[in-house]
Design an enzyme around this catalytic site. Structure first.
Site, short mmCIF file in Angstrom:
data_model
loop_
_atom_site.label_atom_id
_atom_site.label_comp_id
_atom_site.label_asym_id
_atom_site.label_seq_id
_atom_site.Cartn_x
_atom_site.Cartn_y
_atom_site.Cartn_z
N ASP A 2 -8.54 7.61 14.14
CA ASP A 2 -8.64 7.31 12.71
C ASP A 2 -9.35 6.35 12.52
O ASP A 2 -8.90 5.30 12.00
CB ASP A 2 -7.33 7.68 12.10
CG ASP A 2 -7.61 7.56 10.14
OD1 ASP A 2 -8.53 8.21 10.17
OD2 ASP A 2 -6.27 7.96 9.50
N ALA A 50 0.17 9.50 1.92
CA ALA A 50 1.11 10.65 1.71
C ALA A 50 2.20 10.67 2.64
O ALA A 50 2.90 11.26 2.22
CB ALA A 50 -0.21 11.10 2.56
N SER A 51 2.10 9.58 3.96
CA SER A 51 3.21 9.63 4.18
C SER A 51 4.36 8.68 4.16
O SER A 51 5.83 9.38 4.67
CB SER A 51 3.40 9.45 6.05
OG SER A 51 2.53 8.26 6.06
N GLY A 52 4.03 7.83 3.92
CA GLY A 52 5.04 7.02 3.18
C GLY A 52 4.80 5.71 2.76
O GLY A 52 2.60 5.23 1.86
N LYS A 53 5.26 4.49 1.84
CA LYS A 53 4.69 2.96 1.60
C LYS A 53 4.63 2.03 2.53
O LYS A 53 5.38 2.26 3.84
CB LYS A 53 5.39 3.03 0.21
CG LYS A 53 5.64 3.84 -0.95
CD LYS A 53 6.07 3.51 -2.21
CE LYS A 53 5.63 4.83 -3.02
NZ LYS A 53 7.03 4.37 -4.27
N VAL A 54 3.97 0.79 2.29
CA VAL A 54 4.37 -0.31 2.79
C VAL A 54 4.89 -1.35 2.25
O VAL A 54 3.89 -1.79 1.04
CB VAL A 54 2.76 -0.29 3.55
CG1 VAL A 54 2.91 -1.96 4.64
CG2 VAL A 54 2.39 0.61 4.63
N LYS A 61 6.82 -0.70 7.41
CA LYS A 61 5.80 0.91 6.64
C LYS A 61 7.30 1.88 6.78
O LYS A 61 8.27 1.65 7.80
CB LYS A 61 4.87 0.78 7.79
CG LYS A 61 4.04 2.73 7.75
CD LYS A 61 3.17 2.97 8.12
CE LYS A 61 2.57 4.04 7.70
NZ LYS A 61 1.60 4.31 8.90
N ALA A 95 1.12 -1.15 -0.18
CA ALA A 95 -0.17 -0.11 -0.01
C ALA A 95 0.66 1.31 -0.19
O ALA A 95 1.93 1.45 0.38
CB ALA A 95 -1.14 0.06 0.88
N ALA A 96 0.60 1.90 -0.23
CA ALA A 96 1.09 3.97 -0.55
C ALA A 96 0.31 5.04 0.00
O ALA A 96 -1.05 4.32 -0.34
CB ALA A 96 1.22 4.17 -1.56
#
EC number: 2.7.11.1
Length: 966
Positions: A825, A712-716, A729, A709-710
């Site tokens: 969240d 706004a703060s980074g990618k997994v 992450k 997954a991707a």
């Protein structure tokens, strides 16, 4: 009461005045000050001014960043820029952005589209020609763009060396004309490409021409006579420019740059002289046009292409000839004297002038020598480096040097006693050559193992004839003689003698149905964990052991002979021998017919299948869930008994590699600190003092895989850590939402939260060695998020399963609120589902303490999961998580996205008005009441997660009671 008008400042009476914003106006003065239109009596002006709605919007309303038109009602604010709802679209797909977006170079992209940046264009290749001077020579320092081969006889001869330097100079037209000769050992020279030669035209006032002398000796004289020899230069009227590849090329002379060279003379020259051709560039009086230069370069290219085609044809002919006929290179004169003396004959019958024309019947044990290619070798025994091998001979006759002698036999008997000539020495080619490399050690081993060859050579007319060599040039291993296999004798089958039917035992009767039922009843008590097949075996019959007769076949006698028993099969070596008791059980006496054939035994009864009793499948899994043991857990759920199921040893070893890390702050655990401090105070102390409470991971211990997954703060990423599948992450500085403080807060909260809780993913550690590339490692849940499960309509979900997922989420949130943490969240994307439908809550990067959240305003989260008070600017508290949980409950029962097909920027208005998603009609009443209680407008009336857990437990218990009654 009299008062003054707000416009004209005159006193007005009570009967003819209007009031707006505590100000009195005359009727004639109560108009718009811009468009002068009449205002209604109940008008309330904004900003304490008399302006109608249209004028107010034109002057004070914000304008759209894209269309530059004023925004009337609802607007979208992103990056301090306001848009209309329909104007906030993606640059890439031109669709209205719903939810998250990406911002780059003042452009907005939706979360589905990637930010596409075109790669930078490479700099254009510009050929800079040198500027010629009047009194000095200038050399070309920059490399020329292309290489154009020049037609020369050197192209037909192998090059002497591949490392010969190539130098070019251009000299202007001066009083002392200087020319520079270019030696083309590789039959190629460098000239500008046709599209760059036009730049040489305007490089100066000097004119250059190209000429090529007939030989290397004429290059020295060309420098002195270049100014006065117009035939050596080319112009428009030159035959070389007109048609250098005309019919004259087929004759014995070839035209090169205006000079005619005789091919026959050139071929008779030695290699050193004919392999060098000189190209001189000298100034000339006429100025060639651009078309002439392009035409010349085109002809040179055409000429070089034809030459390459001729060389390829010659090479193919040579290769085809080598395949059909094997050429052998003779030994040379540079061999050592000791090696030559070994092959000298002892008989003085032959003179030194006699030569050996051919051999015959060489030893078959020796492999055929390989073909020597026409390349340069570094072996001094064969040839020097400055020489090249000629083309391979077309005949198979090998001629010896005059120094080698072979004795002449005096009689035919002495033919066998003559020594065979030595085989030719195979050269060791250089690494650049394409010849076959012979392994000398392997050849010596083959020769030592073979017996001495028989004398089969025959001398005819003082020469030895050789048989034609094989067509292939490869060195094949020596073929062994095929083994001769004798056919196996067919076994002799003896006919059986006549049998006496009275002595034969009768077969057992078949089982009756009552016996089968008794066997079924007897096997019901033997319960096993897996289905078994029980086949009843008939009782064994006595058998008479007799040996196989080895006598010759005889006629059958009339007496009563004993029936011969068939031979017992011998067990194979792989099958273990049977015990005497097992042999007695398996031995069955055969039954023979009157003709002597064996009567087959009756077939056994059909197999009896005994199935295990079905038990209700357990839904809830054990608390300590490990993703690498998912197959083991699936097997445990499918089988009835759990005592016989054990995880594999490899998985146990892998799970034991990772030790549990318990964070401590100043030697005290979290449970001890929470008695005196709040959770936010503990997190603040850790962040301010920069206390490392998580396990520091080494980057080499983590193996990165594919992107899952991707955001706004980074990618997994999917990865492996110490033999276990993990989720990695990564926070990169390239992302516009990158923040080191948020990373530290998320890692600290994940370390302090109990990782052994069944509804949280296990946290393994983090890495902060590279400040621009941070990552943390946690448990990988392969099944995906709750939203993926709900939107996949092909996977059915029972109501009991839906209740279990909701209970897991409520238990996780109950644990967070018990230590004073709010999630902030909570949504279906932040809930992962394992293979046994256990829910795990993730993503604590936005979590804050309750005390701090009261002073915070709304700046994060998804709009459809946010409570109405957040849109009014109130603080974030625990009830906001309860409202988000109500939306998640609706998603679980409806299996849809909330506020589907509605712009996410219009959702806050709907939520503030009290609009909620429609609850399905088939939803149970108790479940529906819980949803409405969670998303009510009044936060104080919302239940806590402790009450929610109790309610869900009661609903599930009542459901089980209804099932048991049925």
């Amino acid at each position: 009461m009299d008062s003054r008008c707000g416009v004209c400042k005159y006193i007005i009476s009570d009967c003819e005045r209007y009031v707006s914003d505590n100000t009195f106006y005359h009727v004639k003065c109560f108009i718009c000050k811009i468009c002068k239109c009449e205002l209604p009596p109940c008008f309330r002006g904004k900003h304490a001014s008399l302006m109608c709605g249209d004028c107010e919007i034109k002057l004070n309303a914000p304008k759209c960043f894209k269309s530059h038109f004023p925004i009337h009602s609802v607007s979208v604010v992103a990056r301090n820029k306001e848009f209309h709802n329909n104007c906030f679209t993606c640059i890439s797909c031109n669709e209205i952005i719903k939810g998250g977006f990406q911002y780059s170079d003042e452009l907005f992209y939706c979360s589905k589209c990637d930010i596409i940046k075109p790669p930078p264009l490479p700099p254009p290749l510009i050929y800079k020609a040198p500027i010629a001077t009047s009194k000095a020579t200038t050399s070309i320092t920059s490399p020329l763009p292309t290489k154009i081969p020049i037609l020369s006889t050197a192209n037909l001869i192998p090059p002497l060396s591949s490392s010969s330097p190539l130098a070019t100079q251009i000299s202007p037209k001066t009083s002392t004309i200087a020319t520079t000769t270019v030696e083309t050992t590789t039959a190629e020279t460098t000239l500008p490409s046709p599209f760059k030669i036009s730049q040489l035209k305007n490089s100066g006032d000097n004119i250059y021409s190209l000429s090529s002398p007939s030989s290397s000796s004429s290059s020295s004289s060309s420098s002195s006579s270049s100014s006065s020899s117009p035939p050596n230069t080319f112009n428009k009227s030159s035959d070389f420019l007109r048609n250098p590849l005309n019919n004259n090329v087929k004759s014995s002379s070839s035209s090169i740059g205006g000079n005619f060279v005789n091919k026959s003379q050139q071929q008779q020259q030695p290699i050193d002289s004919c392999s060098k051709s000189s190209i001189s560039i000298s100034p000339s009086s006429p100025r060639p046009t651009e078309d002439d230069i392009k035409e010349q370069v085109f002809l040179l290219q055409k000429q070089s292409v034809q030459l390459q085609i001729q060389q390829q044809l010659q090479q193919r002919q040579i290769e085809q000839l080598n395949k059909n006929q094997l050429g052998v290179q003779k030994p040379l004169n540079q061999q050592p004297q000791q090696q030559q003396q070994q092959f000298k004959p002892q008989s003085p019958n032959l003179s030194n002038n006699d030569t050996l024309d051919s051999f015959s019947n060489l030893n078959q044990s020796l492999p055929p020598p390989p073909l020597i290619n026409t390349t340069t070798f570094s072996n001094p025994l064969l040839k020097t480096k400055n020489q090249s091998f000629p083309t391979p001979p077309t005949s198979h006759i090998i001629k010896e040097n005059q120094s080698q002698q072979i004795p002449k036999p005096s009689s035919i008997d002495e033919v066998d006693q003559l020594p065979l000539p030595p085989p030719p020495i195979t050269p060791i080619p250089s690494p650049s050559s394409s010849s076959i490399i012979i392994n000398n050690q392997q050849q010596q081993q083959q020769e030592s193992q073979l017996p001495p060859p028989p004398p089969t050579s025959i001398i005819i007319d003082q020469s030895i004839l050789l048989p034609p060599p094989p067509p292939s040039t490869e060195i094949l291993p020596q073929q062994q003689s095929p083994k001769l296999y004798k056919p196996r004798p067919k076994p002799i089958v003896l006919p059986p003698p006549p049998l006496d039917m009275e002595q034969l035992p009768l077969p057992p009767p078949p089982l009756l149905s009552s016996q089968i039922n008794q066997s079924l009843k007897s096997t019901q008590h033997n319960q096993t964990t897996s289905p078994t097949i029980e086949i009843p075996i008939p009782p064994p019959l006595p058998i008479q052991k007799q040996s196989i007769p080895t006598r010759k076949p005889q006629l059958p006698q009339s007496s009563n002979p004993s029936p011969p028993s068939p031979p017992s099969p011998q067990p194979s070596s792989n099958i273990p021998p049977l015990s005497p008791k097992q042999q007695q059980e398996q031995q069955v006496e055969p039954i023979f017919s009157p003709t002597g054939s064996i009567i087959p035994t009756p077939p056994p009864p059909p197999p009896i299948f005994k199935m295990k009793p079905l038990r209700p499948q357990k839904f809830r899994a054990p608390t300590n869930y490990i993703p690498s043991l998912s197959l083991h857990r699936a097997n445990k759920l499918s089988n009835s008994t759990e005592d016989h199921i054990k995880p594999p040893e490899s998985l146990v070893l892998e799970s034991s590699r990772i030790e549990k890390f318990e964070p401590t702050i100043n030697g005290r655990k979290l449970t001890e600190l929470l008695k005196h401090q709040t959770f936010d105070d503990i997190v603040g102390e850790v962040l301010n003092k920069r206390i490392s409470i998580y396990k520091q991971l080494v980057k080499d211990d983590v193996i990165f895989g594919d992107v899952i997954a991707a955001g706004a703060s980074g990618k997994v990423y999917k990865g492996i850590y110490k033999g276990r599948d993990v989720a990695i992450k990564v926070y990169s500085s390239e992302n516009f939402c990158f923040n080191i403080d948020e990373f530290d807060r998320e890692v600290t909260i994940m370390s302090l939260i109990d990782s052994d809780h069944p509804n949280f993913t296990r946290f393994y550690g983090a890495n902060k060695q590279n400040k621009k590339y941070l990552f943390h490692v946690s448990e990988l849940v392969k099944s995906g998020s709750l939203r993926d499960l709900l939107l996949d309509k092909e996977k059915p979900l029972l109501y009991f399963t839906q209740l279990s997922i909701a209970s897991d989420i409520a238990n996780a949130m109950k644990h967070l609120h018990s230590i004073g943490v709010i999630h902030r969240d909570l949504k279906s994307l932040n809930v992962l589902i394992t293979e046994d439908f256990t829910a795990k809550v993730i993503d604590f990067g936005t979590s804050r303490n309750v005390d701090l959240a009261k002073h915070m305003t709304m700046n994060l989260g998804t709009s459809c999961y946010m409570s109405p008070e957040l849109f009014k600017g109130n603080g974030y508290d625990e009830t906001c998580d309860v409202y988000a949980f109500g939306i998640v409950l609706w998603e679980i029962i409806a299996r849809k996205e909330p506020y589907e097909n509605i712009n996410s920027w219009s959702i806050p208005v709907m939520v503030a008005k009290g609009d909620r998603p429609t609850i399905p009609a088939d939803c149970p009443s108790e479940y529906s009441k819980l949803i409405k209680a969670c998303w009510t407008d009044k936060p104080k009336k919302r239940p806590s997660f402790k009450e929610i857990c109790d309610t869900l437990k009661k609903i599930s218990e009542s459901l089980t009671l209804k099932r048991n009654k049925k």
